[in-house]
Write a protein that holds these residues in place. Sequence first.
Motif, PDB file in Angstrom:
ATOM      1  N   MET A   1      31.073   7.764  14.512  1.00 46.24           N
ATOM      2  CA  MET A   1      30.070   6.813  14.165  1.00 46.24           C
ATOM      3  C   MET A   1      29.591   6.322  15.767  1.00 46.24           C
ATOM      4  SD  MET A   1      30.489   3.478  11.944  1.00 46.24           S
ATOM      5  CE  MET A   1      29.291   2.142  12.175  1.00 46.24           C
ATOM      6  N   ALA A   2      28.191   6.126  15.753  1.00 48.75           N
ATOM      7  CA  ALA A   2      27.498   5.716  17.017  1.00 48.75           C
ATOM      8  C   ALA A   2      28.059   4.347  17.147  1.00 48.75           C
ATOM      9  CB  ALA A   2      25.974   5.919  16.570  1.00 48.75           C
ATOM     10  N   ASP A   3      27.810   4.040  18.382  1.00 46.92           N
ATOM     11  CA  ASP A   3      27.945   2.504  18.873  1.00 46.92           C
ATOM     12  C   ASP A   3      26.939   1.672  18.331  1.00 46.92           C
ATOM     13  OD1 ASP A   3      30.513   2.926  20.158  1.00 46.92           O
ATOM     14  OD2 ASP A   3      29.169   4.108  21.709  1.00 46.92           O
ATOM     15  N   ILE A   4      25.469   2.330  18.488  1.00 46.69           N
ATOM     16  CA  ILE A   4      24.386   1.671  18.224  1.00 46.69           C
ATOM     17  C   ILE A   4      23.647   2.428  17.106  1.00 46.69           C
ATOM     18  CG2 ILE A   4      22.067   1.007  18.855  1.00 46.69           C
ATOM     19  CD1 ILE A   4      23.370   0.899  21.877  1.00 46.69           C
ATOM     20  N   GLU A   5      23.319   1.778  15.980  1.00 46.28           N
ATOM     21  CA  GLU A   5      22.619   2.164  14.935  1.00 46.28           C
ATOM     22  C   GLU A   5      21.302   1.495  14.876  1.00 46.28           C
ATOM     23  OE1 GLU A   5      24.979   2.544  11.526  1.00 46.28           O
ATOM     24  OE2 GLU A   5      26.334   4.229  12.539  1.00 46.28           O
ATOM     25  N   VAL A   6      20.169   2.098  14.667  1.00 46.91           N
ATOM     26  CA  VAL A   6      18.765   1.779  14.509  1.00 46.91           C
ATOM     27  C   VAL A   6      18.132   2.506  13.359  1.00 46.91           C
ATOM     28  CG1 VAL A   6      16.396   1.207  15.547  1.00 46.91           C
ATOM     29  CG2 VAL A   6      18.567   1.134  17.094  1.00 46.91           C
ATOM     30  N   GLU A   7      17.499   1.676  12.457  1.00 48.41           N
ATOM     31  CA  GLU A   7      16.656   2.351  11.394  1.00 48.41           C
ATOM     32  C   GLU A   7      15.421   1.948  11.680  1.00 48.41           C
ATOM     33  OE1 GLU A   7      17.299   1.952   6.865  1.00 48.41           O
ATOM     34  OE2 GLU A   7      19.049   2.167   7.783  1.00 48.41           O
ATOM     35  N   SER A   8      14.432   2.647  11.869  1.00 49.95           N
ATOM     36  CA  SER A   8      12.879   2.353  12.215  1.00 49.95           C
ATOM     37  C   SER A   8      12.050   2.833  11.161  1.00 49.95           C
ATOM     38  CB  SER A   8      12.608   2.950  13.522  1.00 49.95           C
ATOM     39  OG  SER A   8      13.569   2.379  14.374  1.00 49.95           O
ATOM     40  N   THR A   9      10.862   2.139  10.560  1.00 54.93           N
ATOM     41  CA  THR A   9      10.235   2.502   9.540  1.00 54.93           C
ATOM     42  C   THR A   9       8.823   2.318   9.990  1.00 54.93           C
ATOM     43  OG1 THR A   9      12.098   2.353   7.885  1.00 54.93           O
ATOM     44  CG2 THR A   9       9.677   2.417   7.073  1.00 54.93           C
ATOM     45  N   CYS A  10       7.969   3.103   9.658  1.00 59.25           N
ATOM     46  CA  CYS A  10       6.218   3.234   9.876  1.00 59.25           C
ATOM     47  C   CYS A  10       5.658   3.248   8.683  1.00 59.25           C
ATOM     48  CB  CYS A  10       5.852   3.819  11.002  1.00 59.25           C
ATOM     49  SG  CYS A  10       4.259   3.737  11.375  1.00 59.25           S
ATOM     50  N   GLU A  11       5.138   2.203   7.811  1.00 59.83           N
ATOM     51  CA  GLU A  11       4.431   2.592   6.694  1.00 59.83           C
ATOM     52  C   GLU A  11       3.304   3.100   6.786  1.00 59.83           C
ATOM     53  OE1 GLU A  11       5.924   2.228   3.652  1.00 59.83           O
ATOM     54  OE2 GLU A  11       7.712   1.421   4.255  1.00 59.83           O
ATOM     55  N   GLU A  12       2.550   2.580   7.821  1.00 59.14           N
ATOM     56  CA  GLU A  12       1.161   2.909   8.161  1.00 59.14           C
ATOM     57  C   GLU A  12       0.817   2.437   9.505  1.00 59.14           C
ATOM     58  OE1 GLU A  12      -1.776   1.764   5.509  1.00 59.14           O
ATOM     59  OE2 GLU A  12      -1.214  -0.636   5.967  1.00 59.14           O
ATOM     60  N   GLY A  13      -0.179   3.194  10.214  1.00 59.69           N
ATOM     61  CA  GLY A  13      -0.741   2.667  11.627  1.00 59.69           C
ATOM     62  C   GLY A  13       0.286   2.845  12.622  1.00 59.69           C
ATOM     63  N   TYR A  14       0.516   2.057  13.516  1.00 58.62           N
ATOM     64  CA  TYR A  14       1.170   2.211  14.639  1.00 58.62           C
ATOM     65  C   TYR A  14       2.318   1.043  14.860  1.00 58.62           C
ATOM     66  CZ  TYR A  14      -2.456   5.342  15.489  1.00 58.62           C
ATOM     67  OH  TYR A  14      -3.596   6.501  15.392  1.00 58.62           O
ATOM     68  N   THR A  15       2.463   0.186  13.791  1.00 61.37           N
ATOM     69  CA  THR A  15       3.611  -0.887  13.670  1.00 61.37           C
ATOM     70  C   THR A  15       4.966  -0.313  13.197  1.00 61.37           C
ATOM     71  OG1 THR A  15       1.957  -2.638  13.734  1.00 61.37           O
ATOM     72  CG2 THR A  15       4.190  -3.062  13.285  1.00 61.37           C
ATOM     73  N   VAL A  16       5.837  -0.320  13.872  1.00 63.00           N
ATOM     74  CA  VAL A  16       7.122   0.103  13.800  1.00 63.00           C
ATOM     75  C   VAL A  16       7.995  -0.950  13.460  1.00 63.00           C
ATOM     76  CG1 VAL A  16       9.259   1.521  14.161  1.00 63.00           C
ATOM     77  CG2 VAL A  16       6.936   2.320  14.784  1.00 63.00           C
ATOM     78  N   GLU A  17       8.929  -0.919  12.326  1.00 61.94           N
ATOM     79  CA  GLU A  17       9.677  -2.146  12.031  1.00 61.94           C
ATOM     80  C   GLU A  17      11.335  -1.264  12.069  1.00 61.94           C
ATOM     81  OE1 GLU A  17       9.114  -4.508   8.732  1.00 61.94           O
ATOM     82  OE2 GLU A  17       7.102  -4.391   8.789  1.00 61.94           O
ATOM     83  N   SER A  18      12.076  -2.123  12.880  1.00 62.15           N
ATOM     84  CA  SER A  18      13.298  -1.579  13.101  1.00 62.15           C
ATOM     85  C   SER A  18      14.405  -2.545  12.915  1.00 62.15           C
ATOM     86  CB  SER A  18      13.616  -1.154  14.770  1.00 62.15           C
ATOM     87  OG  SER A  18      12.776   0.124  14.948  1.00 62.15           O
ATOM     88  N   ILE A  19      15.445  -2.028  12.374  1.00 60.58           N
ATOM     89  CA  ILE A  19      16.779  -3.183  12.159  1.00 60.58           C
ATOM     90  C   ILE A  19      17.897  -2.151  12.980  1.00 60.58           C
ATOM     91  CG2 ILE A  19      18.260  -3.607  10.421  1.00 60.58           C
ATOM     92  CD1 ILE A  19      15.681  -4.860   9.989  1.00 60.58           C
ATOM     93  N   ILE A  20      18.204  -3.083  13.763  1.00 56.98           N
ATOM     94  CA  ILE A  20      19.116  -2.713  14.782  1.00 56.98           C
ATOM     95  C   ILE A  20      20.454  -3.006  14.383  1.00 56.98           C
ATOM     96  CG2 ILE A  20      20.067  -3.035  17.326  1.00 56.98           C
ATOM     97  CD1 ILE A  20      16.966  -3.782  17.809  1.00 56.98           C
ATOM     98  N   ASN A  21      21.554  -2.275  14.190  1.00 58.98           N
ATOM     99  CA  ASN A  21      23.041  -2.347  13.883  1.00 58.98           C
ATOM    100  C   ASN A  21      22.895  -3.253  12.484  1.00 58.98           C
ATOM    101  OD1 ASN A  21      24.292  -1.090  15.915  1.00 58.98           O
ATOM    102  ND2 ASN A  21      24.098  -2.661  17.387  1.00 58.98           N
TER     103      ASN A  21
END
Length: 131
Positions: A1-21
Amino acid sequence: MADIEVESTCEEGYTVESIINGEWELIVDALSENGPSPNEILAADYASCYIPALRVAADKYGHEDIGSVDVEVAAGLDEDDDLEYIDFHVEVEASLADEEQDIVELAEDICHVHSALQDELHAEITIESGV
């Protein structure tokens, strides 16, 4: 298992929402319209890592309470909007006396972001498309 896990999503355009750990939300926008850009985040992250590293380094030299630490970051971009340089102007409330430069150098060694900013550190990228 990684020490840091990030889930990043971009629905459209150039804005990215990330959830960290699974806990912390971060919004980054390449155009700086809906949030800071990746380069702005990197500059802030670097300073946010360097300040505690400076405190640890000062403590190792016997300066246990250095008071307030302020860092002004100046970062320059080239014509491709890639970071070209990052400069820190650090102000420390307490005097670090003759050990000032030694503390700065030790803090660089302690700072994880400083250590990560090297040519050899690039993401290992795998891609799946059409999913």
